[in-house]
Design a protein around this motif. Structure first.
Motif, PDB file in Angstrom:
ATOM      1  N   TYR C  30      -0.029  -0.966   0.049  1.00 47.61           N
ATOM      2  CA  TYR C  30      -0.336   0.590  -0.053  1.00 47.61           C
ATOM      3  C   TYR C  30       0.997   1.441  -0.095  1.00 47.61           C
ATOM      4  N   TYR C  31       0.053   2.371  -0.440  1.00 46.53           N
ATOM      5  CA  TYR C  31       1.007   3.273  -0.490  1.00 46.53           C
ATOM      6  C   TYR C  31       0.154   3.883   0.916  1.00 46.53           C
ATOM      7  N   VAL C  32       1.442   4.532   2.131  1.00 50.65           N
ATOM      8  CA  VAL C  32       0.643   5.099   3.462  1.00 50.65           C
ATOM      9  C   VAL C  32       1.494   6.228   3.528  1.00 50.65           C
ATOM     10  N   ALA C  33       0.444   7.150   4.932  1.00 54.03           N
ATOM     11  CA  ALA C  33       0.870   7.788   5.296  1.00 54.03           C
ATOM     12  C   ALA C  33       0.683   7.923   6.950  1.00 54.03           C
ATOM     13  N   GLN C  34       1.592   7.919   8.225  1.00 52.70           N
ATOM     14  CA  GLN C  34       1.250   8.039   9.048  1.00 52.70           C
ATOM     15  C   GLN C  34       1.693  10.000   9.434  1.00 52.70           C
ATOM     16  N   LEU C  35       0.625  10.066  10.440  1.00 52.29           N
ATOM     17  CA  LEU C  35       1.099  10.855  11.153  1.00 52.29           C
ATOM     18  C   LEU C  35       0.612  10.770  13.134  1.00 52.29           C
ATOM     19  N   ILE C  58      -0.998   8.917  -1.630  1.00 45.39           N
ATOM     20  CA  ILE C  58      -2.195   9.585  -0.688  1.00 45.39           C
ATOM     21  C   ILE C  58      -2.471  11.318  -0.478  1.00 45.39           C
ATOM     22  N   GLU C  59      -2.838  11.660  -1.392  1.00 44.41           N
ATOM     23  CA  GLU C  59      -3.141  13.075  -1.882  1.00 44.41           C
ATOM     24  C   GLU C  59      -2.795  13.569  -0.489  1.00 44.41           C
ATOM     25  N   ASN C  60      -3.905  13.518   0.588  1.00 42.03           N
ATOM     26  CA  ASN C  60      -3.829  14.150   1.573  1.00 42.03           C
ATOM     27  C   ASN C  60      -4.066  14.162   2.667  1.00 42.03           C
ATOM     28  N   PRO C  61      -3.580  13.646   3.755  1.00 43.59           N
ATOM     29  CA  PRO C  61      -3.471  11.939   5.379  1.00 43.59           C
ATOM     30  C   PRO C  61      -3.903  13.504   6.147  1.00 43.59           C
ATOM     31  N   PHE C  62      -4.564  14.050   6.060  1.00 41.95           N
ATOM     32  CA  PHE C  62      -5.041  15.394   6.813  1.00 41.95           C
ATOM     33  C   PHE C  62      -6.042  15.009   7.368  1.00 41.95           C
ATOM     34  N   ILE C  63      -7.464  13.990   7.670  1.00 40.55           N
ATOM     35  CA  ILE C  63      -8.792  13.048   8.134  1.00 40.55           C
ATOM     36  C   ILE C  63      -8.985  13.603   8.480  1.00 40.55           C
ATOM     37  N   GLU C  64     -10.568  13.101   8.866  1.00 39.80           N
ATOM     38  CA  GLU C  64     -11.176  14.098  10.118  1.00 39.80           C
ATOM     39  C   GLU C  64     -11.761  12.549  11.207  1.00 39.80           C
TER      40      GLU C  64
END
Ligand SMILES: Cc1ncc(C[n+]2csc(CCOP(=O)(O)OP(=O)(O)O)c2C)c(N)n1
Ligand SMILES: Cc1ncc(C[n+]2csc(CCOP(=O)(O)OP(=O)(O)O)c2C)c(N)n1
Ligand code: SF4
Ligand code: SF4
Ligand code: SF4
Ligand code: SF4
Ligand code: SF4
Ligand code: SF4
Ligand SMILES: [Mg+2]
Ligand SMILES: [Mg+2]
Lengths: 68, 379, 175, 277, 277, 379, 68, 175
Positions: C30-35, C58-64
């Protein structure tokens, strides 16, 4: 001869075990789980001589030793 | 050879720097940049480079300056408080035309602020934090991949133009981990050395857009490096108007005259057709782009501008893009700094609206930008 | 695009849980973004870490909101309440989390950890739960191979399996 | 018979002379001693030397006068810049020359930590008792009671005895000479380039500022030199005296001379460990 | 019988407990010793005390835990801020508590010059051998060879023996104790507030960071305390040993105890001169 | 009682500061500000105040911060390189709302530059030199008289708003001697202290334009001062968005919301009627005003704006003044910094022309401004 | 016995007088005005023994002593 | 509005000359503005100091020519040549200044200073010349009273008078 009681503040104790290890009599044991903090707290399991090493070396102001 | 790795922005910076040929790192720990230092501490000795933990940030930046004159590609990384302490050194690097790279992993300020939380409040400082007339290059990455790419660019620009380059990222990028492609076939620019003999000037050049070759110490050039006003050979001249003006104009021109060498802004949408624009930099662009796409889907006529070079800033280009819009939205993880540039680029009748949010480690969400754009369009 | 969040108190290894999860997903292709968001001290305070993964960049990792959130301590909860409200499924430790919401499922995480003498590995239990619920055995196998290269592999692999068991006992279907 | 060439001039940038130092300024004497050391060492030219200085009169010695690579840094930052140079180019001799204010006031932290690291540098501190360049303010080395423009009623602060303190650090070599001890000073320079070639080597040169110290005492530079010759005593002797017997004496000599590996050698071993494991 | 009140709590801000220190962090022990000193001195509350700290775990001791005026300054700047406070309010006791990194690395210059001036401050340096707050990097006090996150192959630098060096300055009082020397530490605190009430008074407390030193040695905080008790020896004895006999011993004791007038008294005399003439 | 004295700007600063009640000075010598220190060294002990020569500028600014919390009106003075070193401390003063005054006697930079020569290149640094979101007050005087007047203003603003104030002068003003009227009946504002008992907040206020009273140490308030994000009582809160945002917004508002408390710009000529404007600050204004008068005599329709407050800047006011002009001339002893503000305040169609000259100790002469205005009008 | 000559560079000499005062024989005198610099330069007025103190201590590289 | 400039080499006391002149003018009741330009070192290099005075506030002290300039050394001259070209009267030392221009008058300043053993006070001689030429005896008297309060008053007052004499011998009329 005075008897000593050891009070432990379960809100403050972080279960580091210092008190247990510095007690010259080995009368403390880390055996009581604090449900609030999740840390193990010490308990007096023998005769305390009131030296207060545990109190001095407890970094969290969690132990008070008092004569009764 | 390209490889996919799962890296934090801070780690990507290290691999990018090493790939760019960086062989000297001096720094002082500070959250949220420390992981750059940690990985450098591990990797630099392995490639035979020098890693040193300085006694403070003043020492760090000045060690980097020394090592750069020694001939190594050199860098440091820090965060706001450290950047504040490095200001005098950075100005010296500008004046002496010393190539070096500074990565600022921005956290929430001012002062100690919220040390573990992201922000974008060092933008103006990166440009203007030093005394006197000084111009350098400020880049900003939006994610770990771009952190990797731009730190290589930063070294290239630094070496080509003999200038300090500040690369801004923020805590989101520094600590956020993503898939990064490293080791792509990147162009690496190495330092231009002077001719072994013959006339040449270490501190001037016919074409003000070009830096003169940088002499190496210990080769009999008898270099004179000084932060005082100096002539083309490095001799101090602290009286003459001509020497000073020529020097600082040239250094300015070397930066602002080389816009074409700097990473270009990413523009989405059609400027001519747009009613509203979003202008942004850094991690915020990711929410902003999502907002842009969603709004466009819903029929909003928009243009999206993501700046990657924050200094020199191509005001004219920005002006042209924003010429027709009625409102510009500028989302920033600060109380508003880029917004000054946007206002400078547009007419007073254009509404420039900041979406400002900072603190607590919260990003600006796409929904927040969408809301502001909708409100702006209602009027 | 899917997302997982781990929430808890500093010291519970929340970031490490996210790191292992992200690496697992990465290894799965997968493409992954961890914050993550945590305090200066790392000690105490609340910690939230989330991972977004997808088959494309991942275009935008800032999810709500999150598809799945695992909450190990009450401390981590209040700061992120809005996110949790909007999330799909939240697994909370039945003892250390007091709050209850409609989208919450309680799990006996700490209780089992204590019983199995895995204290300190509740984070890996959470990884096990998340991986099992979202991706099943294949992901667990990858996570295992990752944990094997880290310190205390045995304990952690036991914790991972405990997580799998807990997940299976929850009887939720995330797919 | 035409003027023979002064032996110092081989190491000087001709076009920069005369210096901008005040008439009689002792900085030039330090230069003579340094250059004579080079000459006696058989150093033809200074291409293997990099001089690094800060801001102050004494920092002008290398920049622009000495014909060698030189980096004239910010006020107080000579040591970190020199460190960067040395670590990137271990084969070069890196020499810092700067003032007492530069090295021991604003630059004090770097001095301390370079000494702790036993960083492979030669550092020459010209102690002229004041800030010369900025017109005679208090320096950390200014004696108690001395009037300066920022202590118009007589310095209330304790002076910093830099060489003595550095003697207690990890530095390899620490010495203090007065500018009047020409031969010792010259030999000391030779020592740090030939006998003890590694680690942190520090030489303090006591050389009162002509304009803001000596002239204010209504003395000529020559008179002062002769006064200083009277006042210098070997440091062993000095420290054997009681406080009240010390009077105006100036302790000179070598506080410390060791030949331990410097930072660089330790760092090389460190790199080897990194590469192996 | 309900829980009696811990004697330290009189001097603490109740609402801030438990502290954010790691379980077992020795900072709390230093606080106990300090508070017990206050108690034995009969200090009812700390309204005449101002605590100044820098940035670091140990700098959190006063801010927010101690119930007193406190200024939590920038990293490394506790001493100049404290100096400003003291000079503007000489009647207050100004106490700096900060880390080894804060005081001796980034703040090293201020430390040195405050000691030189014999500035009227009490400075407590918690030497935990690393940078605790930022996750265990090299500190100037880190022993040779120790692995930290910035010296993964073992520290190649010489450690800075802060108390020993300050013993050679103009400071009035310099001591080092280990956190295991509870009584001596407490008495030392009393000493600098009652017997030697002026000038620069410096106490180093050797207290290894639990998380980044002790845990990495795979020791518990209590085990380490007992190990430390074994390792501490009086400094006279320590310095009489040869280098190779010193092993892992930690020299403790008072390096220096004088009662010279501090900066403030000298400055007052200076002001009198200004006003008279 | 008013007295006429022949004073350099540096001397005027000292007398102004002492008249304003300054009783603590810590500094580090640097040309061309040193005479402030010299005179302070002489005068401060005579009035029983404290003068200390710090070991460096980092120490100086932090001593000033400590003394301000100790209750004394406190200041330092420096020049560019020193200001660069003070940046971190200044940001701390902003964050902790510590009143203090910094005088920057500007010299020709960057780096060591031309140490004895005047310039105006620290303007942007004075505003933006620190990391994070920070706002403070920047004033600029045009001559020794105004240096005297504005340093008093600076103390008043600092104390009233609990903020650092930077007063910019330059070497011309600092070393130039002129007739100065001192001891006029000036309003002196003293620090507002908290109520001896009862609820109050040392770090918040209902009205964001008002600073809260500043507690005195040693009075049992148990003040908590920190440069980290803190709540209204000073307790550190490094996690919450709300606490941080409220704090930094309030500090910003306290500055930009109080434009009416700041020294006003001096406007000559009629804005409505003008074709050309001159906007300037500091010593340059004197040549610029002469140029303005001469041009007006020759029939040019002009307006002249002399800014005395450079931050916060009243962009709206400036916009209104410049609304009708076709060209704005911005003379600066730098490569151009104020010019960014002017561009921000006008439309892109307005020509904004810098007259930039720096180095060698040369002023911009009236003739040079006149020439540019004439050229601008020809087009 | 060698004879010594003392050369003074009138472009460099700043007339500080150090050479005159350090000469153990007192054979230098500050008596020659340099028209170029306006400074008084030293002159040899007696027998020089070639000790070279004047040369070492001249801070302006203005004196050279040579045997003839 | 009138203006005087002193030019010379660092170390000649040019700024002090301007200071004494400015104070004299101030004591005479004028508005005064004094400006100078010198090097970092004060030592060596050229120095120029000028004074503008008037009966009303000085609007702008940045002038491009002088009513009277006194030049004590060639070193000071080149940097300010444009100003000098536009100036009214320039008095130059006949020995130390080589340049000649139409508006220049030579004066035997250094020669006289040397003869009278006033070396180091050539700056005050220049003050005497300037004050005498522009304002006459009254100004000289005021200057004297100012010098009396400074160090080496006797020498300086002799120098001032020497300046007066030189001025009178020049036979120029500035009024
Ligand atoms: C950051 C900074 N602060 C202050 C100065 C001004 N300054 C220049 S030289 C100097 C002191 C010089 O004293 P010292 O180092 O003793 O050298 P000296 O001139 O006495 O040889 C100072 C304070 C500066 N250039 N930079
Ligand atoms: C200018 C600046 N640089 C770096 C930091 C990051 N920082 C915070 S605390 C610290 C070191 C703390 O170490 P120490 O003083 O020994 O305190 P400890 O945490 O070990 O008690 C550092 C480097 C900072 N806050 N400011
Ligand atoms: S007081 Fe002494 S004996 Fe009693 S429990 Fe504590 S340490 Fe043990
Ligand atoms: S020493 Fe204190 S904190 Fe540690 S276990 Fe004992 S009571 Fe708890
Ligand atoms: S001011 Fe002092 S140190 Fe500087 S050149 Fe003159 S005499 Fe030398
Ligand atoms: S990191 Fe170390 S010093 Fe900091 S609180 Fe934890 S144990 Fe204490
Ligand atoms: S060489 Fe010696 S004797 Fe000869 S002139 Fe020089 S100092 Fe005098
Ligand atoms: S010592 Fe040198 S400069 Fe001084 S008078 Fe003698 S020759 Fe001239
Ligand atoms: Mg000096
Ligand atoms: Mg520490």
């Amino acid at each position: 001869m005075v008897d000593y009681r050891v009070f432990v503040d379960s809100q403050l104790c972080k279960g580091c075990g210092i008190c247990v290890e510095v007690c010259p009599r080995g009368v403390l044991e880390l055996s009581r789980l604090s449900p609030r903090t999740g840390y193990m707290n010490p308990e007096l399991v023998g005769k305390c001589i009131g030296c207060r090493l545990c109190m001095w070396f407890c970094p969290d102001f969690a132990i008070v030793v008092e004569g009764v | 050879m390209a490889r996919r790795m799962l890296l934090s922005g801070n780690e990507a910076i290290v691999y990018g720097a090493l790939d760019a040929g960086c062989r000297f790192y001096a720094g002082y720990p500070i959250t949220p940049s420390s992981e750059i230092m940690h990985l450098m501490a591990k990797e630099m000795p392995r490639v035979g480079g020098v890693f040193i933990q300085a006694e403070d940030e003043l020492a760090a930046i000045n060690m980097v300056i020394g090592a750069s004159w020694g001939g190594l590609k050199s860098m440091t990384a820090t965060s706001g408080p450290g950047l504040s302490l490095m200001q005098e050194g950075i100005g010296y690097a500008v004046m002496t035309e010393t190539p070096l790279v500074i990565v600022d992993v921005m956290r929430t300020g001012p002062a100690t602020g919220q040390a573990t939380k992201p922000a974008q409040g060092d933008l103006m400082q990166a440009r203007w934090g030093r005394h006197g007339d000084q111009y350098l290059v400020v880049l900003a990455a939006q994610d770990p991949q771009e952190a990797y790419d731009l730190v290589i660019e930063a070294f290239n620009i630094a070496e080509e133009l003999r200038t300090p380059v500040i690369l801004l990222i923020d805590e989101f990028i520094g600590h956020g981990r993503e898939v990064v492609v490293v080791g792509k076939d990147v162009v690496i620019k190495n330092r231009r050395l002077p001719p072994p003999s013959g006339e040449w000037m270490p501190f001037d050049s016919e074409d003000p857009r070009q830096a003169s070759p940088m002499p190496l110490l210990g080769k009999g050039y008898y270099v004179l490096v000084t932060g005082s006003t100096h002539n083309e050979y490095g001799y101090r001249d602290v009286h003459s108007f001509e020497t000073h003006y020529r020097l600082v104009k040239r250094i300015k021109e070397k930066i602002i005259g080389n816009l074409d060498k700097m990473p270009k802004p990413i523009v989405l949408g059609k400027p001519d057709d747009a009613e509203t624009a979003i202008v942004c930099f850094g991690s915020v662009c990711r929410s902003a782009r999502e907002a842009f796409y969603k709004l466009r889907e819903r029929g909003f006529r928009m243009v999206f501008v993501r700046l990657r070079t924050l200094w020199p800033l191509d005001y004219d280009h920005l002006s042209r893009i924003l010429d027709n819009v009625e409102a510009v939205i500028v989302p920033e993880l600060s109380l508003g700094q880029l917004i000054h540039d946007v206002r400078e680029a547009v007419d007073t009748s254009t509404r420039v609206i900041g979406v400002n949010k900072v603190g607590g480690g919260l990003p600006i969400y796409p929904s927040e930008i969408i809301k502001v754009v909708k409100e702006a369009c209602r009027k | 695009m899917a997302s997982i969040a781990f929430l808890g108190r500093g010291g519970q290894g929340i970031v490490f849980a996210a790191t292992i999860t992200a690496e697992t997903l990465f290894n799965l292709g997968y493409y992954v973004a961890q914050l993550q968001s945590y305090g200066a001290e790392v000690r105490g305070g609340s910690v939230l870490a989330h991972i977004v993964y997808d088959n494309k960049t991942i275009e935008n990792p800032f999810i709500e909101q999150y598809d799945l959130a695992i909450v190990l301590h009450e401390a981590g909860l209040k700061r992120w309440i809005k996110h949790l409200e909007k999330s799909k499924t939240i697994i909370v430790d039945k003892d250390l989390v007091k709050t209850r919401m409609d989208n919450m499922v309680t799990a006996p995480i700490i209780e089992n950890v204590a019983r199995e003498k895995l204290s300190g590995s509740e984070n890996i239990v959470a990884v096990g739960i998340a991986m099992q619920l979202l991706l099943g055995r294949e992901a667990i196998a990858v996570a295992k191979s990752i944990l094997e290269k880290r310190s205390s592999p045995e304990k952690n692999i036991k914790a991972l399996e405990l997580g799998t068991t807990i997940a299976l006992n929850l009887g939720i279907n995330m797919a | 018979m035409s003027m023979p060439i002064h032996p110092s001039r081989r190491y000087l940038r001709e076009e920069t002379l005369p210096t901008a130092f005040c008439p009689g300024c002792y900085n030039g004497i330090v230069m003579n001693a340094l250059f004579q050391a080079f000459k006696e060492m058989g150093v033809e030219d200074l291409r293997d030397y990099v001089f690094v200085s800060g801001i102050g009169c004494s920092s002008w010695i290398p920049s622009p006068y000495i014909k060698a690579d030189s980096i004239h840094t910010l006020h107080g930052r000579a040591i970190p810049v020199a460190t960067g140079v040395k670590l990137s180019r271990p084969e070069l001799n890196v020499v810092v020359i700067a003032g007492d204010g530069d090295l021991a006031s604003i630059g004090g932290n770097h001095l301390l930590h370079a000494a702790r690291r036993n960083m492979d540098l030669v550092v020459v501190m010209i102690n002229n008792l004041v800030y010369g360049m900025t017109r005679g303010q208090l320096a950390p080395t200014t004696p108690r009671g001395m009037k300066t423009i920022t202590t118009p009623y007589g310095n209330p602060e304790n002076p910093f005895d830099v060489a003595r303190l550095l003697g207690y650090t990890e530095a390899n070599y620490v010495a203090r000479w007065c500018v009047c001890n020409y031969i010792q000073l010259k030999n000391s320079f030779k020592e740090v380039f030939t006998r003890i070639k590694r680690g942190f080597r520090f030489i303090e040169v006591y050389a009162p500022c002509i304009t803001y110290v000596v002239r204010r005492e209504k003395k000529s530079p020559g008179e002062k030199l002769k006064e200083l010759m009277r006042r210098c005593i070997p440091l062993k002797k000095y420290y054997s005296l009681l406080d009240n017997e010390r009077g105006d004496k100036i302790p000179i000599g070598v506080y410390k001379a060791e030949d331990k590996p410097g930072f660089l050698e330790n760092y090389r071993a460190y790199i080897r460990k990194a590469m192996e494991g």
